[in-house]
Design an enzyme around this catalytic site. Structure first.
Site: not given
Lengths: 362, 362
Positions: B76, B130
């Protein structure tokens, strides 16, 4: 005037009249219906000349007396807080604006109706938008478009003062003190300068500061200097590069606006801080040495107290007119949901002012 | 896997692969399409066993080597900031996530495709979420449902570290310090207690505080203690009765969470302040004394630096697995609109790790 207008019975006693005023809501900006009712009621009194300016109403006698007294009260209230309609419980009348200041307005309306031949000429001013930003204030609007209507030898503002005389008022200064730093990631904080940490010295200086107590005409005006807001913060992992401290200074009426500003700038010198003075309005001297004020104070039999908040008396002071606060209700209750006015104070204010207005002047 | 899925060509060079990853947006929570593409590409490699957990993908060799290395990267990115699509300008590849951390993901995918017979067994982890709150973190989810997938002798997190080894990481503690006072009207400030003024002492204490420098395995972890937010303010004419200071502490990985909390509480004792620790996550020791780490560092030829921010290496530390950060891109550029990754670093990371994974182990 609205054809659906409410009517106010000025022959009713001051308690009933206060209730009628409370039960006619008039949050700032929404005073039209109440102004209509006040204008209509005063228009029935042949000894008064009535004028309407916006949602403010001015009514005057013109008896040729050498002295003119102005009696003023604002028609608006802060927003309702579940405190409508009015409620009489024992000696206390509860409800929105009961204290600030429909009780005082009721007293003034009673004087207008029941003292047709006062020993001084009278100007009654019932005005709009006192509880909001100064530009909208009805007194200010009258001063702008018809200043001669505010001419007087003494102004009595019927703001709640516990049926005592509160003389003059303090000035107010607002300023933003901006402390700068340099942004950095908190994992490498040493690359930045923490503005919030630097602001500690400003707050510490305020904590260490001892406000002055200024005595004028025997009244003590106790000053104040307070941080009322502190704002800093970019994100949870960022050293903030700016901290803004908003301060509120209450200064004695013997200081001018410029002096008040210098006082704050001396405390926070510009080589260390950015000081942005956002508002400064001077106070009003108590003027107890002025003849008109001394005479009223004598008749009311009240020991004057200093007014510590800022009120519209300062607007009269700016016009050169001595002014004082005298009205029913505890000022500490103003703007509280539980505000009330003691019936005894409503009656005392009406009775004493009536007596004074009927007594030979000078 | 989506039937409209994008395909990733793992035989393309690492720069082209990084561009393809950047051009497949995957803001936290929106990783499905990218996870589909990664899963599909890895599934074509016969030497890997691929599993999907949420939008995280785990791929493993099982060659019977005595040592297992885990190589991880998050899929991400933070939200786009006008930095899509990717743009190659000279030696720099610009675009959302180029630095944090699609460059590192591209290197890992290239290793997966081009080193079918590594000298250690490998576990590749490409995981979701994350950049958002810890509960959503894909590594945490794998640790919860399939902890055995994370077993390894060493974890390499391909977070941007300028193609150098950043070892361990600092811990983070967040706390709110609430300073209380008593509300009052500013015209009668002496009836109250100004919480903002009292907070001056807290900020001053932070300003006066000298963070420690802790040396571990020859690396200096420089700690930090910062106010990251200050909030006080009721209204412009009210003495505030509360001031909340949010602090962010970065502490050396040699301190436990409990020790970090004690450190802050000793600075702000509870008889004076309300301290609410809202988050505390310990760091990760550099572990340079561990065989697996020392060997890798030697092969990479990089002088290890301390990692000062917090990264997911701490999650491996909590599992007892030594871990380090090694990836292309300057960490300071992470989360900036202008983030980029140098092509030379992409190639250097791929080349060195490939060499190490082909070299005889132990």
């Amino acid at each position: 005037m609205s054809t659906l207008g409410h009517t106010l019975d000025l022959t009713a006693d001051v308690v009933a009249l206060t209730r009628a005023l409370v039960d006619l809501p008039s949050e700032s900006g929404e005073e039209a219906r109440l102004a209509d009712a006040v204008e209509a009621a005063l228009a029935t009194l042949p000894h008064l000349t009535v004028e309407r300016i916006g949602n403010s109403v001015v009514a005057r006698t013109d008896l040729g007396h050498p002295e003119r007294i102005l009696i003023a009260g604002h028609l608006d209230t802060v927003p309702a807080a579940g405190n409508l309609p009015s409620l009489l419980r024992g000696d206390l009348l509860y409800g929105l604006g009961a204290c600030d200041m429909k009780g005082g307005v009721a007293v003034a309306l009673r004087l207008a109706a029941t003292v047709p031949e006062p020993t001084r000429d009278l100007t009654y001013v019932f005005y709009e938008c006192e509880e909001v930003e100064g530009e909208r204030n009805g007194l200010g609007r009258i001063a702008a478009v018809r200043p001669e209507l505010l001419n007087a030898d003494l102004a009595i503002l019927m703001e709640p003062s516990d049926a005592g005389v509160e003389a003059g008022c303090q000035g107010v200064l607002m300023a933003d003190i901006t402390v700068r730093g340099e942004r950095a990631h908190t994992a490498r904080a040493w690359r930045g300068v923490n503005a919030a940490h630097r602001a500690g010295a400003v707050l510490q200086r305020l904590a260490d500061h001892t406000p002055e107590r200024v005595v004028i005409d025997g009244l003590e005006y106790r000053e104040g200097l307070n941080a009322v807001a502190v704002r800093a913060g970019v994100a949870g992992n960022v050293v903030p590069d700016e901290c803004v401290i908003t301060i509120n200074s209450r200064f004695a009426p013997s200081r001018s606006a410029a002096e008040a500003e210098t006082y704050v700038r001396d405390l926070f010198p510009e080589d260390e801080y950015e000081v942005d003075v956002t508002e400064v309005v001077p106070g009003a001297l108590p003027g107890l040495d002025r003849h008109a004020v001394a005479s009223l104070v004598r008749v009311l039999g009240a020991t004057p107290r200093p007014k510590l908040g800022w009120t519209d008396v300062a607007r009269f002071a700016a016009l050169g007119t001595p002014a004082l606060n005298y009205g029913p209700g505890d000022p500490v209750l103003a703007h509280t949901a539980g505000e009330y006015v003691p019936v005894a104070q409503l009656r005392a204010c009406e009775e004493r002012l009536t007596r004074w207005l009927r007594r030979a002047g000078r």
